[in-house]
Design an enzyme around this catalytic site. Structure first.
Site, PDB file in Angstrom:
ATOM      1  CG  HIS A  17      -1.915  -0.994   1.393  1.00  0.00           C
ATOM      2  ND1 HIS A  17      -2.061  -1.768   2.520  1.00  0.00           N
ATOM      3  CD2 HIS A  17      -2.890  -1.404   0.551  1.00  0.00           C
ATOM      4  CE1 HIS A  17      -3.080  -2.588   2.365  1.00  0.00           C
ATOM      5  NE2 HIS A  17      -3.588  -2.406   1.178  1.00  0.00           N
ATOM      6  CE  LYS A  41     -12.887  -6.809   2.736  1.00  0.00           C
ATOM      7  NZ  LYS A  41     -11.780  -6.056   2.138  1.00  0.00           N
ATOM      8  NE  ARG A  90      -3.279  -6.937  -4.273  1.00  0.00           N
ATOM      9  CZ  ARG A  90      -4.038  -6.963  -3.197  1.00  0.00           C
ATOM     10  NH1 ARG A  90      -3.511  -7.230  -2.034  1.00  0.00           N
ATOM     11  NH2 ARG A  90      -5.321  -6.717  -3.266  1.00  0.00           N
ATOM     12  CB  SER A 128      -4.219  -6.406   4.781  1.00  0.00           C
ATOM     13  OG  SER A 128      -3.829  -5.142   4.346  1.00  0.00           O
TER      14      SER A 128
HETATM   15  P1  ADP Z   1      -5.897  -5.977   0.823  1.00  0.00           P
HETATM   16  O1  ADP Z   1      -6.664  -6.247   2.076  1.00  0.00           O
HETATM   17  O2  ADP Z   1      -6.170  -6.974  -0.266  1.00  0.00           O
HETATM   18  O3  ADP Z   1      -4.457  -5.751   1.044  1.00  0.00           O
HETATM   19  P2  ADP Z   1      -7.072  -3.273   0.549  1.00  0.00           P
HETATM   20  O4  ADP Z   1      -8.548  -3.190   0.396  1.00  0.00           O
HETATM   21  O5  ADP Z   1      -6.531  -2.713   1.802  1.00  0.00           O
HETATM   22  O6  ADP Z   1      -6.566  -4.713   0.208  1.00  0.00           O
HETATM   23  O7  ADP Z   1      -6.361  -2.593  -0.696  1.00  0.00           O
HETATM   24  C1  ADP Z   1      -6.567  -1.284  -1.120  1.00  0.00           C
HETATM   25  C2  ADP Z   1      -5.978  -1.107  -2.504  1.00  0.00           C
HETATM   26  O8  ADP Z   1      -4.578  -1.373  -2.468  1.00  0.00           O
HETATM   27  C3  ADP Z   1      -6.533  -2.021  -3.597  1.00  0.00           C
HETATM   28  O9  ADP Z   1      -6.572  -1.274  -4.798  1.00  0.00           O
HETATM   29  C4  ADP Z   1      -5.499  -3.109  -3.699  1.00  0.00           C
HETATM   30  O10 ADP Z   1      -5.493  -3.688  -4.980  1.00  0.00           O
HETATM   31  C5  ADP Z   1      -4.230  -2.331  -3.436  1.00  0.00           C
HETATM   32  N1  ADP Z   1      -3.144  -3.154  -2.914  1.00  0.00           N
HETATM   33  C6  ADP Z   1      -3.181  -3.965  -1.844  1.00  0.00           C
HETATM   34  N2  ADP Z   1      -1.994  -4.572  -1.649  1.00  0.00           N
HETATM   35  C7  ADP Z   1      -1.188  -4.135  -2.658  1.00  0.00           C
HETATM   36  C8  ADP Z   1       0.158  -4.414  -3.039  1.00  0.00           C
HETATM   37  N3  ADP Z   1       0.885  -5.302  -2.367  1.00  0.00           N
HETATM   38  N4  ADP Z   1       0.664  -3.779  -4.108  1.00  0.00           N
HETATM   39  C9  ADP Z   1      -0.100  -2.913  -4.807  1.00  0.00           C
HETATM   40  N5  ADP Z   1      -1.374  -2.603  -4.518  1.00  0.00           N
HETATM   41  C10 ADP Z   1      -1.922  -3.205  -3.464  1.00  0.00           C
END
Ligand code: ADP
Length: 168
Positions: A17, A41, A90, A128
């Protein structure tokens, strides 16, 4: 002034992120990282904790601010004068879902563009939920989470594991 919004659960914010946030901050005048409230969630960290973590790890980025919202993203974007939604893409898993979301958001607000930043190769499989799973199995999560939040993450995992143990 070009303002972008980067939405997500950020439960908790990972290095994947943070990499997207830093790159978006170079492209836009302002970036709002918006923690979206998702009633379905059950998060590991409260909304306030997730926002607090983001504030801590984004402190070095003057044009980044943190917010949270429980409604429709397209409406949030309109109210905050955002021209673009930032999403991280991803390997594999994100594409179909994100394509659909982009279509819906454009329908709700035709002026709003979705911009996809491809994940940095070392974070391509990082989520996450994967970090949480690793944490519960006692694996080392440093390198996956920003160093400022690692101790609080470990503590939360310990508390939950202890609670589960006491329930037995
Ligand atoms: P997650 O729980 O799957 O990590 P989130 O809802 O917190 O996802 O993710 C928010 C945004 O960040 C989404 O657009 C997701 O695709 C992106 N994201 C999550 N992890 C990564 C990563 N490792 N690299 C790039 N973008 C990411």
């Amino acid at each position: 002034m070009r303002i972008a919004v980067y939405p997500g659960s950020f439960d908790p914010v990972t290095n994947g992120h943070l990499n997207v946030i830093e790159r978006a901050a170079r492209l836009f005048d302002r970036v709002i990282v918006c923690v979206m409230v998702n009633a379905e969630k059950k998060p590991l960290f409260s909304l306030e904790e997730r926002e607090g973590f983001l504030r801590l790890v984004c402190a070095h980025l003057p044009n980044v601010e943190i917010d949270s919202y429980g409604g429709l993203l397209a409406e949030y974007a309109k109210a905050h004068h955002c021209c673009t939604i930032i999403k991280g893409l991803r390997a594999g898993s994100d594409f179909e879902k994100e394509f659909q979301m982009a279509m819906i958001n454009r329908r709700l607000n035709p002026d709003l563009e979705s911009l996809f930043l491809t994940a940095e190769h070392q974070y391509m499989y990082l989520s996450s939920s994967a970090v949480k799973e690793l944490g519960f199995y006692g694996a080392d999560v440093s390198g996956l989470l920003p160093p400022q939040i690692v101790e609080q993450f470990k503590q939360r995992i310990r508390n939950i594991s202890d609670d589960k143990e006491n329930e037995k």
